[in-house]
Write a protein that holds these residues in place. Structure first.
Motif, PDB file in Angstrom:
ATOM      1  N   ASP A  18       0.791  -1.177   0.147  1.00  0.00           N
ATOM      2  CA  ASP A  18       0.232  -0.152  -0.091  1.00  0.00           C
ATOM      3  C   ASP A  18       0.880   1.208   0.183  1.00  0.00           C
ATOM      4  O   ASP A  18       0.368   2.087  -0.621  1.00  0.00           O
ATOM      5  CB  ASP A  18      -0.968   0.062   1.116  1.00  0.00           C
ATOM      6  CG  ASP A  18      -1.977  -1.066   1.187  1.00  0.00           C
ATOM      7  OD1 ASP A  18      -2.593  -1.416   0.115  1.00  0.00           O
ATOM      8  OD2 ASP A  18      -2.289  -1.774   2.096  1.00  0.00           O
ATOM      9  N   ARG A  19       2.178   1.179   0.813  1.00  0.00           N
ATOM     10  CA  ARG A  19       2.770   2.584   0.693  1.00  0.00           C
ATOM     11  C   ARG A  19       4.374   1.950   0.677  1.00  0.00           C
ATOM     12  O   ARG A  19       4.657   1.142   1.557  1.00  0.00           O
ATOM     13  CB  ARG A  19       2.513   3.254   2.116  1.00  0.00           C
ATOM     14  CG  ARG A  19       3.274   4.301   2.406  1.00  0.00           C
ATOM     15  CD  ARG A  19       3.174   4.894   3.689  1.00  0.00           C
ATOM     16  NE  ARG A  19       1.685   5.585   3.513  1.00  0.00           N
ATOM     17  CZ  ARG A  19       1.604   6.795   3.122  1.00  0.00           C
ATOM     18  NH1 ARG A  19       2.630   7.452   2.403  1.00  0.00           N
ATOM     19  NH2 ARG A  19       0.447   7.316   2.867  1.00  0.00           N
ATOM     20  N   HIS A 271      -4.112  -1.420  -8.344  1.00  0.00           N
ATOM     21  CA  HIS A 271      -3.571  -1.238  -6.989  1.00  0.00           C
ATOM     22  C   HIS A 271      -2.875   0.184  -7.017  1.00  0.00           C
ATOM     23  O   HIS A 271      -2.378   0.815  -7.932  1.00  0.00           O
ATOM     24  CB  HIS A 271      -2.415  -1.962  -6.532  1.00  0.00           C
ATOM     25  CG  HIS A 271      -2.945  -3.604  -6.467  1.00  0.00           C
ATOM     26  ND1 HIS A 271      -3.447  -4.149  -5.588  1.00  0.00           N
ATOM     27  CD2 HIS A 271      -2.877  -4.401  -7.562  1.00  0.00           C
ATOM     28  CE1 HIS A 271      -3.672  -5.552  -5.767  1.00  0.00           C
ATOM     29  NE2 HIS A 271      -3.346  -5.645  -6.817  1.00  0.00           N
ATOM     30  N   VAL A 273      -0.411   2.472  -5.068  1.00  0.00           N
ATOM     31  CA  VAL A 273       0.941   2.371  -4.027  1.00  0.00           C
ATOM     32  C   VAL A 273       1.395   3.919  -3.894  1.00  0.00           C
ATOM     33  O   VAL A 273       1.804   4.565  -4.687  1.00  0.00           O
ATOM     34  CB  VAL A 273       1.875   1.493  -4.590  1.00  0.00           C
ATOM     35  CG1 VAL A 273       3.023   1.381  -3.777  1.00  0.00           C
ATOM     36  CG2 VAL A 273       1.483   0.053  -5.066  1.00  0.00           C
ATOM     37  N   SER A 274       1.213   4.203  -2.554  1.00  0.00           N
ATOM     38  CA  SER A 274       1.701   5.581  -2.148  1.00  0.00           C
ATOM     39  C   SER A 274       3.250   5.374  -1.856  1.00  0.00           C
ATOM     40  O   SER A 274       3.613   4.432  -1.828  1.00  0.00           O
ATOM     41  CB  SER A 274       0.914   5.809  -0.848  1.00  0.00           C
ATOM     42  OG  SER A 274      -0.296   5.982  -0.871  1.00  0.00           O
TER      43      SER A 274
END
Length: 525
Positions: A18-19, A271, A273-274
């Motif tokens: 996610d990050r 997705h 993705v930060s």
């Protein structure tokens, strides 16, 4: 990082974070250089690399010529060839077509730009080709790593030589791997006698610096992105590599890159993705494509596109006798063998081309059935010219049509100028002069490949000293006006070069990675 089974195609990781701290788009030598330097300088930084192509072999990014098994190597090459791979019976020898006058030269492990490569009344880039695999074109290249000289150098980078030295470390460049190759010293002597009289000492004929490694058992293997990644990256628990993952957008908020949007090509799922920094190292055609698709469109994006016009010839050495049998590896394998001497004729401003002189394992042109040359006596001459840079040479993108990956379709505008034609003519004349000095030419005339055949595309995300509209990024490869967004690869090179560009590109990637590492470290304080 745990590698996948390249036979089944299972990916190294199907976990999309996610990050992360740094998201890298592309796993070729330059993307790998970012991962390596960040792993070395920023322990604990979370790094994710996304690659549109599949994993070919273990270790990830290995050069396909290091795959000894013929069928496995062919399978790896086919899997690198994008949405429409070549037929299974396509030759796997990357020298196939060396003396082929085909208007669109196809090399194993690459795929041609299917449309848009030529516009009416223009020369276009008939040879425009790419690879899609973990390791990028670094899984298929010839490993040549000469340093730029004279006007090839980037004058506004005072630390260029130190960066080049670091690039040589990452690529494991060796200038003396083949000093003992049969006839190599004689080839260089004859080249030097023909060409060195008017050259500065650092621009004289010598052995070609090559990205190769001599193994404990005496074998010499090619450096791919696996060598650039290195053990430190592979052992980094905070680094992940996700193959078959198409980045469709760089997310930008208020003038800063904030992450990427990624499509899993195995499932079709998307997705977000930060990221604190994003590096786009997709190649000189697909990097500007992704920026354009993301709405990042500085005036110079895609412009100053340049290739290196390429002329080739072949010659048989005369009056050299026979190599000792113990000097010749008799196995018919793709790895480098002792007769694989490679010599270098450096670029100069007076002679604006670069020569790559290869002692081949076999003749690239047909010989009589009973003509079996002594290994090392067939020499291939490849001369690359520096392109006359023009803003109008460019790759544009079509918002209404898409390519095989669903990204904006490319439209190449490209013309050879009168200066280009003069350089090509001079290179052809020099190649013939060199051939006569070495021995007996094989064929009547040198062959000049169609534009794009060199695969050395540059300039489309070019670096500049200032944001004056003629460049896409600054001296650290950060895109003008978008904090945290970096570009990498041959497209960043701003000068007209004739030498093989990978070393220079990796050197520029080192500077960018160091800048990200510095920024991350300062933000943690």
């Amino acid at each position: 990082m745990t590698p996948a089974d390249p036979q089944t195609g299972d990916s190294m990781s199907r976990t999309f974070p996610d990050r992360v701290d740094v998201a890298i788009v592309g796993s070729g030598p330059c993307g790998a250089a970012y991962a390596r330097v960040l792993s070395e300088q920023c322990p604990g930084a979370r790094i994710a690399t996304f690659e549109v192509g599949p994993l070919l072999a273990d270790p990830p990014g290995v050069h396909v010529k290091n795959i000894v098994d013929d069928e496995e190597r062919a399978r790896a090459q086919r899997r690198s060839e994008g949405p429409q791979p070549l037929a299974d019976d396509t030759p796997t020898d990357t020298m196939e077509g060396y003396a082929d006058a085909a208007p669109r030269l196809v090399r194993p492990g690459t795929f041609l730009l299917p449309t848009g490569w030529q516009q009416p009344g223009e020369d276009g880039l008939p040879g425009a080709a790419m690879s899609a695999n973990v390791g990028g074109m670094g899984a298929h290249w010839t490993g040549a790593c000469p340093r730029p000289g004279d006007s090839e150098r980037i004058g506004f980078l005072p630390d260029l030589d130190e960066l080049l030295a670091e690039g040589e470390r990452l690529l494991a460049v060796d200038t003396h791997a083949f000093d003992d190759a049969p006839f190599a010293a004689e080839v260089r002597k004859r080249l030097g006698d023909a060409l060195d009289a008017t050259r500065a000492e650092d621009r004289r004929v010598g052995p070609m610096p090559l990205a190769v490694q001599r193994q404990a058992d005496g074998r010499v293997t090619w450096s791919g992105a696996d060598v650039v990644f290195g053990d430190v990256t592979r052992a980094n628990p905070d680094f992940s590599l996700v193959p078959e993952a198409l980045v469709t957008e760089v997310l930008v908020t208020e003038g800063r890159a904030t992450g990427v949007r990624v499509r899993d090509l195995q499932t079709g799922e998307e997705h977000v993705v930060s990221a604190r920094a994003v590096v786009v190292a997709a190649d000189a055609l697909r990097t500007p494509q992704l920026l354009w698709a993301s709405g990042v469109r500085p005036p110079a994006l895609g412009r100053y596109l340049n290739d290196q016009p390429q002329t080739v010839f072949a010659v048989r050495l005369r009056d050299v006798g026979h190599a000792r049998t113990e000097d010749v590896d008799p196995r018919d394998e793709p790895e480098i063998v002792p007769q694989s001497g490679v010599s270098w004729v450096p670029f100069t401003d007076a002679e604006p081309f670069h020569g790559q002189v290869m002692q081949l394992d076999a003749s690239p042109v047909p010989l009589a059935a009973d003509d079996v040359p002594t290994p090392g006596t067939i020499v291939g001459l490849g001369w690359f010219c520096a392109k006359d840079l023009q803003e109008s040479d460019r790759v544009d993108f079509d918002a209404t049509e898409v390519d095989g990956y669903g990204m904006p379709a490319m439209r190449v505008h490209y013309r050879l100028t009168e200066r280009d034609h003069a350089s090509i003519a001079a290179a052809r004349e020099t190649v013939q002069q060199v051939a006569r000095a070495l021995g007996d030419p094989l064929g009547d005339e040198p062959l000049t490949f169609p534009p794009g055949a060199s695969l050395h595309y540059q300039g489309t995300t070019r670096m500049g000293a200032t944001d004056d509209g003629t460049s896409v990024c600054g001296p650290t490869s950060q895109v003008w006006g978008v904090d945290g967004l970096y570009v990498a690869g041959n497209g960043v090179i701003p000068t007209a070069t004739a030498c093989n560009p990978t070393l220079t590109s990796v050197a520029l990637a080192v500077a960018g990675a160091r800048d990200i590492a510095r920024t991350l470290t300062e933000e943690e304080k």
